[in-house]
Design a protein around this motif. Structure first.
Motif, PDB file in Angstrom:
ATOM      1  N   ALA A   1      -7.884  59.543 -66.843  1.00 29.01           N
ATOM      2  CA  ALA A   1      -7.459  58.558 -67.983  1.00 29.01           C
ATOM      3  C   ALA A   1      -7.993  56.860 -67.237  1.00 29.01           C
ATOM      4  O   ALA A   1      -8.476  57.635 -66.054  1.00 29.01           O
ATOM      5  CB  ALA A   1      -6.824  59.100 -68.694  1.00 29.01           C
ATOM      6  N   LEU A   2      -8.105  56.180 -67.956  1.00 29.74           N
ATOM      7  CA  LEU A   2      -8.292  54.899 -67.222  1.00 29.74           C
ATOM      8  C   LEU A   2      -7.036  53.777 -67.281  1.00 29.74           C
ATOM      9  O   LEU A   2      -6.587  53.890 -68.828  1.00 29.74           O
ATOM     10  CB  LEU A   2      -9.892  53.890 -67.763  1.00 29.74           C
TER      11      LEU A   2
ATOM     12  N   GLY B   1      -5.836  50.670 -66.224  1.00 34.56           N
ATOM     13  CA  GLY B   1      -6.092  49.221 -65.530  1.00 34.56           C
ATOM     14  C   GLY B   1      -7.155  50.122 -63.916  1.00 34.56           C
ATOM     15  O   GLY B   1      -7.813  50.926 -63.897  1.00 34.56           O
ATOM     16  N   MET B   2      -6.533  49.681 -62.658  1.00 39.58           N
ATOM     17  CA  MET B   2      -7.250  49.800 -61.746  1.00 39.58           C
ATOM     18  C   MET B   2      -7.154  51.406 -61.424  1.00 39.58           C
ATOM     19  O   MET B   2      -8.276  51.781 -60.910  1.00 39.58           O
ATOM     20  CB  MET B   2      -7.430  49.416 -60.690  1.00 39.58           C
ATOM     21  N   ALA B   3      -5.821  51.934 -62.172  1.00 38.03           N
ATOM     22  CA  ALA B   3      -6.096  53.388 -61.600  1.00 38.03           C
ATOM     23  C   ALA B   3      -6.493  53.703 -62.716  1.00 38.03           C
ATOM     24  O   ALA B   3      -7.387  54.072 -63.709  1.00 38.03           O
ATOM     25  CB  ALA B   3      -3.792  53.880 -61.843  1.00 38.03           C
ATOM     26  N   ALA B   4      -6.735  55.025 -62.535  1.00 33.37           N
ATOM     27  CA  ALA B   4      -7.859  56.538 -62.810  1.00 33.37           C
ATOM     28  C   ALA B   4      -6.317  57.577 -63.046  1.00 33.37           C
ATOM     29  O   ALA B   4      -6.864  59.049 -62.051  1.00 33.37           O
ATOM     30  CB  ALA B   4      -8.992  57.200 -62.797  1.00 33.37           C
ATOM     31  N   PRO B   5      -5.745  57.823 -63.625  1.00 31.09           N
ATOM     32  CA  PRO B   5      -4.622  59.369 -63.458  1.00 31.09           C
ATOM     33  C   PRO B   5      -5.489  60.253 -63.502  1.00 31.09           C
ATOM     34  O   PRO B   5      -6.288  60.249 -64.916  1.00 31.09           O
ATOM     35  CB  PRO B   5      -3.309  58.386 -64.283  1.00 31.09           C
ATOM     36  N   GLU B   6      -5.269  61.161 -63.580  1.00 31.83           N
ATOM     37  CA  GLU B   6      -5.524  62.718 -63.886  1.00 31.83           C
ATOM     38  C   GLU B   6      -4.727  62.958 -65.114  1.00 31.83           C
ATOM     39  O   GLU B   6      -3.793  63.052 -65.461  1.00 31.83           O
ATOM     40  CB  GLU B   6      -5.169  63.765 -62.881  1.00 31.83           C
ATOM     41  N   VAL B   7      -5.782  63.716 -66.167  1.00 34.11           N
ATOM     42  CA  VAL B   7      -5.716  64.261 -67.297  1.00 34.11           C
ATOM     43  C   VAL B   7      -6.235  65.827 -67.448  1.00 34.11           C
ATOM     44  O   VAL B   7      -7.507  65.982 -67.095  1.00 34.11           O
ATOM     45  CB  VAL B   7      -6.015  63.579 -68.286  1.00 34.11           C
TER      46      VAL B   7
ATOM     47  N   PRO C   1      -1.320  56.316 -72.474  1.00 31.32           N
ATOM     48  CA  PRO C   1      -2.954  56.582 -73.970  1.00 31.32           C
ATOM     49  C   PRO C   1      -4.291  57.536 -73.446  1.00 31.32           C
ATOM     50  O   PRO C   1      -4.618  56.762 -72.373  1.00 31.32           O
ATOM     51  CB  PRO C   1      -2.817  55.092 -74.047  1.00 31.32           C
ATOM     52  N   LYS C   2      -4.570  57.151 -74.261  1.00 31.30           N
ATOM     53  CA  LYS C   2      -6.982  58.475 -74.068  1.00 31.30           C
ATOM     54  C   LYS C   2      -7.674  57.393 -74.696  1.00 31.30           C
ATOM     55  O   LYS C   2      -7.318  57.186 -75.888  1.00 31.30           O
ATOM     56  CB  LYS C   2      -6.748  59.377 -73.256  1.00 31.30           C
ATOM     57  N   GLU C   3      -7.655  57.022 -73.733  1.00 31.79           N
ATOM     58  CA  GLU C   3      -9.545  56.205 -74.589  1.00 31.79           C
ATOM     59  C   GLU C   3     -10.884  56.611 -74.355  1.00 31.79           C
ATOM     60  O   GLU C   3     -10.817  57.037 -73.088  1.00 31.79           O
ATOM     61  CB  GLU C   3      -9.082  54.902 -74.921  1.00 31.79           C
ATOM     62  N   SER C   4     -11.703  56.024 -74.797  1.00 31.37           N
ATOM     63  CA  SER C   4     -13.432  56.275 -75.318  1.00 31.37           C
ATOM     64  C   SER C   4     -13.866  57.892 -75.304  1.00 31.37           C
ATOM     65  O   SER C   4     -12.379  58.853 -75.542  1.00 31.37           O
ATOM     66  CB  SER C   4     -13.534  55.619 -73.640  1.00 31.37           C
ATOM     67  N   GLY C   5     -14.896  57.856 -74.874  1.00 31.55           N
ATOM     68  CA  GLY C   5     -15.320  59.685 -75.594  1.00 31.55           C
ATOM     69  C   GLY C   5     -15.821  59.973 -74.029  1.00 31.55           C
ATOM     70  O   GLY C   5     -16.357  61.548 -74.439  1.00 31.55           O
ATOM     71  N   ARG C   6     -15.221  59.818 -72.943  1.00 37.95           N
ATOM     72  CA  ARG C   6     -15.281  60.636 -71.515  1.00 37.95           C
ATOM     73  C   ARG C   6     -14.648  62.095 -71.781  1.00 37.95           C
ATOM     74  O   ARG C   6     -14.842  62.868 -70.680  1.00 37.95           O
ATOM     75  CB  ARG C   6     -14.585  60.108 -70.261  1.00 37.95           C
ATOM     76  N   PHE C   7     -13.907  62.179 -72.661  1.00 32.91           N
ATOM     77  CA  PHE C   7     -12.963  63.260 -72.913  1.00 32.91           C
ATOM     78  C   PHE C   7     -14.140  64.372 -73.642  1.00 32.91           C
ATOM     79  O   PHE C   7     -13.369  65.352 -74.188  1.00 32.91           O
ATOM     80  CB  PHE C   7     -11.644  63.300 -73.421  1.00 32.91           C
ATOM     81  N   ASP C   8     -15.008  64.601 -74.016  1.00 34.36           N
ATOM     82  CA  ASP C   8     -15.911  65.124 -75.100  1.00 34.36           C
ATOM     83  C   ASP C   8     -15.757  66.232 -74.607  1.00 34.36           C
ATOM     84  O   ASP C   8     -16.144  67.795 -74.721  1.00 34.36           O
ATOM     85  CB  ASP C   8     -17.048  64.469 -76.004  1.00 34.36           C
TER      86      ASP C   8
ATOM     87  N   MET D   1     -13.101  56.131 -61.448  1.00 37.71           N
ATOM     88  CA  MET D   1     -12.450  57.674 -61.616  1.00 37.71           C
ATOM     89  C   MET D   1     -12.417  57.959 -60.587  1.00 37.71           C
ATOM     90  O   MET D   1     -12.316  58.704 -60.404  1.00 37.71           O
ATOM     91  CB  MET D   1     -13.012  58.278 -62.987  1.00 37.71           C
ATOM     92  N   THR D   2     -13.971  57.879 -60.071  1.00 38.58           N
ATOM     93  CA  THR D   2     -14.639  59.072 -58.890  1.00 38.58           C
ATOM     94  C   THR D   2     -14.017  58.289 -57.384  1.00 38.58           C
ATOM     95  O   THR D   2     -13.591  59.080 -56.680  1.00 38.58           O
ATOM     96  CB  THR D   2     -15.820  58.463 -58.213  1.00 38.58           C
ATOM     97  N   TYR D   3     -13.588  57.177 -57.301  1.00 41.07           N
ATOM     98  CA  TYR D   3     -12.556  56.495 -56.854  1.00 41.07           C
ATOM     99  C   TYR D   3     -11.242  57.463 -56.197  1.00 41.07           C
ATOM    100  O   TYR D   3     -10.654  57.193 -55.160  1.00 41.07           O
ATOM    101  CB  TYR D   3     -12.885  54.279 -56.416  1.00 41.07           C
TER     102      TYR D   3
END
Length: 508
Positions: free
Chosen positions: A10-11, A13-19, A75-82, A125-127
């Motif tokens: 997920a996103l 802020g600047m972090a991208a925690p694992e889901v 919270p999870k947003e956007s279509g990246r989880f498709d 996310m890669t970072y």
């Protein structure tokens, strides 16, 4: 197997925690439920995933499907989880092998035909995946995001064009195609060119303003340019990124990751200092960031670059006041009722303004028609605390006719940038940071004055009534001037120049 678990991010802020994307198939009335604080665009994945699976000639299970996005309080947003949801359904229903999925992370939005569309925040996310320090994983994502994700060194990026291509990667050993069907690690195809900036040689005259620009670049100082219309204030400000020291790989990654969060990063701008110039009608939220999805604002998008506010007094007072904390701390924390996010905001602040409403106060020829009260009210739109945080305040006067008609300008960006880089290198070798970032204790340690310089500064402090903040900022500027001259000690000449950069706005 009726349960499949895949990894995504997920996103926040600047972090991208694992889901963890957990997909469970159960008996009962057919249903498709997504839980785990999904936003509207995530809930709509049900229809996109169903259509994509059917159009790709897969069987959509006629069972009760439950998708859990863990942790549930994020919270999870956007279509990246498709993409991970679709693969989870296929794995749980036995249509693709489940064993190999644990060695990958997935992100991608699906079209109804099963093609993968680009996502926002791929580089962030890669970072985050590389900084986590876990067992290295492959990252499967849309091909349109591959170049930016590959900017992270040692990341294993596996781009795909469609859901079918991803499924073929996991079934290659069991059917036709063999190894030819497997996704291949991406090597960035777009050659990264050296950054290209506007040339400082285009600026005619304005020797004092050019010198102030160089001092600001050398030490990372904030700058205010004051002068009549058409004197080159905006032109000078746009040349500042070109003379700043080259970006380090870490700085470039931080800046690019922030740009990626709003979908505005272009690989061709890799290691190019950002230059953000919002219009004076911008709101406070536009500057600091926010909205329901907590995205970065202009001050964070200017991280490791320049934030330029033209026509400074035209901004609303409350908009300008939000700059005060991040100018000191280099970070911004956005708090909302349901979530909080922190963004880096280490930007170099540059502003330009006219001295009065008509713009010609103090200009030769007596063109100004503003009353003293009008001038005072206009300049009073900028608060004292904000002015106190601006290191250099420089008057940019009208050009003489000879200067305007003379061919060519001054030194080029390349020449000035070499001096700035040498001065910045001295600072990093001495104290590990630019002079503008020195704390009060570090100022006392690294900004030592000789006797004559100390006497001059003491006299200026008495006459001008500076605050403690202004006193330390003058010392930092004097240290930068000495570094440009390759001097170990700060002398009277450096202090005198720093003091004259601290002059207040011209009063009526």
């Amino acid at each position: 197997m009726t349960l499949a678990v895949l990894k995504s991010r997920a996103l926040n802020g600047m972090a991208a925690p694992e889901v963890l994307v957990e997909v469970h198939l159960a008996n009962g009335l057919p249903a498709f439920t997504i839980v785990g604080l999904p936003e509207t665009e995530v809930k709509e994945a049900r229809d996109r995933v169903r259509a994509a699976l059917q159009n790709a000639r897969f069987e959509f299970p006629n069972r009760r499907i439950t998708v859990n996005l863990a942790p549930a309080d994020l919270p999870k947003e956007s279509g990246r989880f498709d993409l991970p949801i679709a693969l989870g359904i296929l794995a749980a229903s036995g249509q693709i092998p489940i064993d190999a999925l644990g060695g990958y992370e997935f992100a991608g939005e699906l079209s109804l035909s099963g093609e993968l569309r680009p996502i926002r925040g791929a580089l962030a996310m890669t970072y985050a995946m590389q900084r986590a320090g876990t067992v290295p994983r492959g990252f499967i994502l849309p091909r349109a995001n591959a170049d930016e994700a590959a900017l992270v060194e040692d990341a294993v990026i596996l781009p795909a064009d469609s859901l079918l291509a991803v499924c073929a990667h996991f079934t290659a050993g069991a059917g036709a195609g063999g190894e030819e069907a497997r996704l291949r690690s991406h090597v960035r195809a777009c050659a990264v060119q050296p950054p290209v900036y506007p040339d400082l040689a285009d600026v005619k005259g304005q020797a004092q303003a050019r010198r102030a620009l160089e001092v600001a670049a050398a030490g990372g100082h904030s700058l205010l340019l004051v002068g009549p219309p058409g004197t080159g204030k905006s032109m000078l400000a746009s040349r500042l990124p070109g003379i700043l020291p080259p970006m380090t790989p870490t700085e470039a990654l931080e800046s690019a990751a922030l740009q990626s969060l709003v979908g505005g990063f272009d690989v061709r701008r890799w290691k190019q200092r950002p230059f953000r110039a919002p219009h004076h009608t911008a709101s406070a939220v536009a500057l600091v960031g926010g909205s329901s999805t907590v995205r970065p604002g202009e001050i964070s998008l200017a991280h490791r670059g320049v934030l330029f506010l033209d026509e400074l007094p035209e901004y609303e007072r409350k908009v300008l006041e939000v700059l005060r904390e991040p100018m000191e701390s280099g970070r911004i924390t956005i708090s909302r009722a349901a979530r909080q996010a922190e963004f880096p905001a280490s930007f170099q602040f540059v502003a330009a303004m006219n001295p009065c409403p008509c713009g010609y106060f103090g200009a030769p020829g007596g063109r100004c028609r503003c009353s003293p009260d009008m001038v005072a009210r206009y300049q009073g739109r900028i608060s004292g605390p904000l002015l106190d945080r601006i290191d250099l305040q420089v008057e940019v006067g009208s050009l003489q006719q000879e200067e305007l008609l003379a061919p060519g300008g001054g030194e080029s960006t390349t020449v000035v940038a070499q001096r700035v880089a040498a001065a910045a290198q001295r600072q990093f070798e001495r104290q590990g940071m630019l002079n503008a970032a020195l704390s009060s204790a570090q100022v006392e340690r690294y900004c030592m004055l000789d006797a004559s310089a100390a006497a001059l500064l003491r006299n200026a402090l008495t006459r001008l009534g500076w605050s403690a903040r202004a006193y330390h900022r003058v010392l930092r500027v004097a240290r930068s001037i000495a570094d440009l001259a390759a001097l170990d000690n700060i002398g009277q000449a450096q202090v005198a120049e720093a003091v004259q950069y601290r002059r207040s706005l011209g009063k009526p």
